[in-house]
Write an enzyme that holds these catalytic residues in place. Sequence first.
Site, PDB file in Angstrom:
ATOM      1  N   GLY A  88       0.834  -1.198   0.000  1.00 55.58           N
ATOM      2  CA  GLY A  88       0.000   0.000   0.000  1.00 55.58           C
ATOM      3  C   GLY A  88       0.866   1.243   0.000  1.00 55.58           C
ATOM      4  CG  ASP A  89      -0.411   4.707   2.172  1.00 54.98           C
ATOM      5  OD1 ASP A  89      -0.812   3.635   2.651  1.00 54.98           O
ATOM      6  OD2 ASP A  89      -0.712   5.807   2.645  1.00 54.98           O
TER       7      ASP A  89
END
Length: 197
Positions: A88-89
């Site tokens: 993800g981030d």
Amino acid sequence: GELQHIAYHDSLTDLANRNCFNERLVVAVERTRIDDTQRFAVMFLDLDNFKNINDSLGHDAGDRLLQAAAQRLVKSTRPSDTVARLGGDEFAILLEGISEDADVERIATAVTRSFDEPLQLDGADANMAASIGIAFSRNGDDTEQLLRNADIAMYNAKATGKARFVVFQPRMQEQLRERLRLEDDIKRALERGEFFL
């Protein structure tokens, strides 16, 4: 070889991946056990507002943002540091060969500042910031504990206004426990209908 590269790298950003990061962390912990002058730190990093950009501009834009963010992380760290994308981030950085805490705070400041300039996305500016949690190696900490500490510190960075870094302090664990206890109590009280307006 090629397979090894795939096994240890994130295909989107070409940073180290979770496997690679965890293995290097295990080695760093072992090294500290043998020689406690070999200090290191773990940095957890989460892009603030990434979800909004991803939702409003779509996944392609989100992917390009992650690539741009990855480049900034590499530029603001030292060649010896392991910069990884965990998914993800979420990113993590393993900083080895730390002689004093100030070294790590300098790098954390550089990383935070690297997001001051907006990222270019299809000619538009995308403003990004990062919340960073830092955990220093301490004698007797295992990898689990270190990762949890960095995570708790990152949670604190987000809670205190994002776009900043926070160094883990043992009292944060107590605060987290308190809050979880409180959330638990509230949930129970709601289930039992104990709230009155």
